[in-house]
Design a protein around this motif. Sequence first.
Motif, PDB file in Angstrom:
ATOM      1  N   MET D   1      36.339  52.941  34.395  1.00 23.53           N
ATOM      2  CA  MET D   1      35.411  52.516  35.437  1.00 23.53           C
ATOM      3  C   MET D   1      35.041  51.047  35.221  1.00 23.53           C
ATOM      4  N   ILE D  99      32.880  46.207  37.126  1.00 25.99           N
ATOM      5  CA  ILE D  99      32.877  47.627  37.465  1.00 25.99           C
ATOM      6  C   ILE D  99      33.572  47.780  38.813  1.00 25.99           C
ATOM      7  N   GLU D 100      34.550  48.674  38.866  1.00 23.77           N
ATOM      8  CA  GLU D 100      35.313  48.800  40.119  1.00 23.77           C
ATOM      9  C   GLU D 100      34.450  49.458  41.191  1.00 23.77           C
ATOM     10  N   ARG D 101      34.691  49.041  42.420  1.00 20.16           N
ATOM     11  CA  ARG D 101      33.905  49.590  43.530  1.00 20.16           C
ATOM     12  C   ARG D 101      34.487  50.903  44.001  1.00 20.16           C
TER      13      ARG D 101
END
Lengths: 334, 334, 334, 101, 101, 101
Positions: D1, D99-101
């Motif tokens: 994540m 942090i990936e969306r």
Amino acid sequence: MDLIASFAASFFNQLQSPTLAFLIGGMAIAAAGSKLSIPDAVYRFIIFVLLMSIGLDGGMEIRDADLAALALPALFAILIGCICVLLGAVTLARLPGIARDDALATSGLFGAVSASTLAAGMVVLDEKAIPFEAWTPALYPFMDIPALVLAIVLATLHAQKSKGADGQYGVGQIIVDSLRGSALSALILGMVIGLLAQPGQVYEEFYETLFRGFLSILMLVMGMEAWSRLAALRRVAHWYMLYAFFAPIVHGLIGFALGWVAHEVVGLSPGGVVILAVISASNSDISGPPTLRAGIPGANPSSYIGASTSIGTPVAIALCIPLFTTLAGVVFAQ
Amino acid sequence: MDLIASFAASFFNQLQSPTLAFLIGGMAIAAAGSKLSIPDAVYRFIIFVLLMSIGLDGGMEIRDADLAALALPALFAILIGCICVLLGAVTLARLPGIARDDALATSGLFGAVSASTLAAGMVVLDEKAIPFEAWTPALYPFMDIPALVLAIVLATLHAQKSKGADGQYGVGQIIVDSLRGSALSALILGMVIGLLAQPGQVYEEFYETLFRGFLSILMLVMGMEAWSRLAALRRVAHWYMLYAFFAPIVHGLIGFALGWVAHEVVGLSPGGVVILAVISASNSDISGPPTLRAGIPGANPSSYIGASTSIGTPVAIALCIPLFTTLAGVVFAQ
Amino acid sequence: MDLIASFAASFFNQLQSPTLAFLIGGMAIAAAGSKLSIPDAVYRFIIFVLLMSIGLDGGMEIRDADLAALALPALFAILIGCICVLLGAVTLARLPGIARDDALATSGLFGAVSASTLAAGMVVLDEKAIPFEAWTPALYPFMDIPALVLAIVLATLHAQKSKGADGQYGVGQIIVDSLRGSALSALILGMVIGLLAQPGQVYEEFYETLFRGFLSILMLVMGMEAWSRLAALRRVAHWYMLYAFFAPIVHGLIGFALGWVAHEVVGLSPGGVVILAVISASNSDISGPPTLRAGIPGANPSSYIGASTSIGTPVAIALCIPLFTTLAGVVFAQ
Amino acid sequence: MFHPATKVTIIAEQLLQDKLIDAIEAAGAKGYTIVDGSGKGQHLTRASDRAVIVSDFSIIRIEAIMADDAQAHALATDVRDRFFTQQSGIVYLSQIEIIER
Amino acid sequence: MFHPATKVTIIAEQLLQDKLIDAIEAAGAKGYTIVDGSGKGQHLTRASDRAVIVSDFSIIRIEAIMADDAQAHALATDVRDRFFTQQSGIVYLSQIEIIER
Amino acid sequence: MFHPATKVTIIAEQLLQDKLIDAIEAAGAKGYTIVDGSGKGQHLTRASDRAVIVSDFSIIRIEAIMADDAQAHALATDVRDRFFTQQSGIVYLSQIEIIER
Ligand SMILES: Nc1ncnc2c1ncn2[C@@H]1O[C@H](COP(=O)(O)O)[C@@H](O)[C@H]1O
Ligand SMILES: Nc1ncnc2c1ncn2[C@@H]1O[C@H](COP(=O)(O)O)[C@@H](O)[C@H]1O
Ligand SMILES: Nc1ncnc2c1ncn2[C@@H]1O[C@H](COP(=O)(O)O)[C@@H](O)[C@H]1O
Ligand code: NA
Ligand code: NA
Ligand code: NA
């Protein structure tokens, strides 16, 4: 035929109007890639002065305005705001490749009201020496808020997922947020002060003096923004361009029609009818977008802001204002 | 002798001129280390209003100006712009310890035109009730652009390395960039609107009303900037100070001489001659620097900006304006 | 009884004064959570224009003012500044749970002068057509600086630790810093220009024209700030609220009393007495805080700024101005 | 994540803004953030919000977060070579966690 | 005297400012710093200080330094989940060294 | 071509600006970049661009990149000792990678 000729004349005549000249000038220099820009702080100050000025004037007038005459136009304003949104919901929203959220947000924006278009309309009427009730700008919130509320409610009903992280975005909240927006608070504050205090001198010395000049600069900004947003608009479905072009005209005609009724029933002045039509034709550029952004987070701002600033506002100002001034001349001549 | 006396008189008289008082006041408080500052947004707005105002007025006048009378002064303006740069190239650039790029950039700046000095000159002429053709500000671009173009071209020819990373910076590009600069776009936009629309009312109500006041504040800014840049200037060769002091006077005299010719040939008014001289004496403070920065990246801005804002502009305003107003009085008395 | 009635009348009458209406309006919309805000750049420009305007006017008047008449009020101004601070030192500073540094900083602020309150007072006197010597604003620094100096000196003497990292913060330094502050430099610069140059035309055309309008906006800002700082104030001892409410009234009465003496001795006009009282009642909002922050680093800004902007200034404007105008009417009627 | 990423920060004069943005997008960055500022370096000293006659020389600070460290380094080198050999400006890299969306 | 700490940087639209600040304070940060800016990402492109009709969409950059790395990660996740799944904005973390006061 | 460097970031009130710049230059930094902002910490809360009566208390964020890590730490300590024991402000360090010009 005659109407067309007189419209053509009036329109050409409009091109001579500085108000419009600055709008077109803004587009022109933006198109030419000019580095000229009006600082944001100045732009925000200009909006404040214009709305405060409109408010003060309106407030001072309302004192001796007969409120009965005010009631019907106000009711019509609410009606128009809702009709415009519903129109969008059954037309734009149905078109192929148009996300419902985007369509509803756009309809809300075009149902709502633009302070700058309103101001432009008032100045043009002044230029043409067409009188109007100074309280007509008070119709602004009556049309603006219902439009935004309805658009957001429709979007929320339709899609559960539209409910922003902030959970339910209730009707009450929407109304409060609109009233809290910088545009409406300035207008209302001005009205209250105009109503309760005696701001006559400061109004004439300062606000009235700056009004036309500030409007000319605002028109310049509008023109520059219109052009610079076209790029963003090109990336979205072309339907938006069509809608943005025709919606102001249709909405304005609805406003004009109901204004005519108000003229017959409570004697709204021809100038007042034009103002109502112009308000209806206008689309919100300041207060609307943030409210819609919060209310319909799923909608893509590029579509509704682009459609409004790039096409809707120029059409409302450059096309609708002369159109309805001319119409009034024709209709109320008899 | 008489001239000297009358010049002395006129100069002392100038010190009474608010325009100059604000310039000196600005230097004074900057020297005193005051924390007073005019917000950048306001400064940029002031420049816009001044140039738009000059443009509108000029545009409305040009309508009924005889263009033949305009042609010769315009030609002279181009000439002056080029002569000034060449003068710099054969004097400043030859001095010991002066980098050629720096010298050319500085010459370009001093050959170009300052909007603030122009505005100051116009107000001073008003104060002295000396009439001048309202289209004279239109000479601005005719002198400004050739000067910048020539300076950059000379620099590029001379040194291959000067070619910025952006490769060749062609003449066309330079011209376009100058026209796109905020100062010139405002001036030209104003002229076009003045020419095509009827901005008379908004001009008188707003732009003309604010003109002197905004100029007084601009002078204040100029004065503060002049002082605060002196420090930077001290670090560069002293030759710049000498050049910055004498160039405006020499350039102004050239302008005055050619203006006199225009007076004889096409009947340019004495006031118009003074404006031409003041334009020539002025050095670009807004549009010039960025163009030069991009065109002669090798040049050190501290040198040319310092020389211009710290010495050139004050000399042009505080010394040259009174000088040429007096000269005109003497020369055109006969 | 009669006084009370007439005060009540005058106070109600004040509520009609736009000046006050904008102040209250500002509080109201801030309380309503409006997003309306005046850009900082505009706010700073407004302050500049107001003070420059007051300065120019004062400077032009001082020319033919008899300086003897100026001397006594100036002396009194110094006295008042010091008395107010000492009063605070023996009252507020003695209260339970009040840090001495905080108390002294607060006393300094309330002993010092507010440009906005001064401007409001001048406009109200204009509205009531009560004349006053245009040089009275020149009393500003005479009261402002001693108050700040004394407060800081007391704090420094009392606590060695209060000596900021910048070591001793000498009296000279404090005076210089106050004079360098944006508010005082603008005022003084205006006076000098008004005294030496002939800024009459630019003053009337520009500064005087904008004065009332800019003041109305400044009042709005003051109102909004007052409300938004209340929150911070709630977190500090309630004594501050009490002090902030009564100090302006007491200080104003002292000023009025000494003004009355000046009236008897050197014939200070009733209007001048009111100005002196208003200056005394006012508390510094622009120049003071930074000086105190640097001079008494140990003090907590939330306490003194909150007390001043949230309560002190509104009381000084909304309560003291009408109070002293009325008092003057009563006292100088005989 | 959470993924490591490289942040490229470019500080330069406003008049380079458009060219720098082109460079950033060419290098494959998905976005960028610009803040205005002022500063001092080898060349000019710049004032910030007080009126500056020549605002084009005022400073902007652009940061672009890139998933690919090599691309980020390439961008830095490219910008340096094309602009900062001659003109005002600096570029630096820092390691961050996105942090990936 | 120097302690490692984690800096959470959030870039989002102005209209989220209040909610973001609440989130930051809820996460236990002792403070935060905000700067205004402009930028471009997947969604809109924003102009900076030139007049923008809709200033609420302009970009703010909030940084909050947190002593506890876990709290910082929690904040980032929380903000991402509650806002940036739907609305514009990014959040990233960087390791810094803070000096105690 | 790429060198590790240390970035010193100082967040403080505008009224300390001049003193902080002196400290930075004294510490041997070759330059610095300042951006205006707002924020909240132990002391005041500051508004950003809406009119603030007392702008001197508004926040500035100064970053100075230094080649010498020891110097950077020394600067941080110096600033902390001389200012932030009494006045508002924080200072922190981060490791970056700078590209030589
Ligand atoms: N060591 C440094 N730390 C932080 N910013 C710097 C540094 N050196 C240069 N800058 C920034 O980069 C801009 C241009 O630097 P220069 O090209 O050296 O004039 C300066 O105005 C500063 O804003
Ligand atoms: N890769 C990136 N690097 C730096 N800033 C970014 C990046 N992506 C997005 N942003 C910032 O976050 C804002 C919103 O991004 P988005 O939600 O992708 O539209 C943009 O306006 C930028 O200011
Ligand atoms: N934990 C933090 N993270 C980011 N910025 C902070 C933090 N603490 C303080 N600041 C900044 O430093 C300024 C002064 O902090 P303070 O001295 O605690 O009032 C605040 O206004 C913030 O801008
Ligand atoms: Na509408
Ligand atoms: Na010249
Ligand atoms: Na006082």
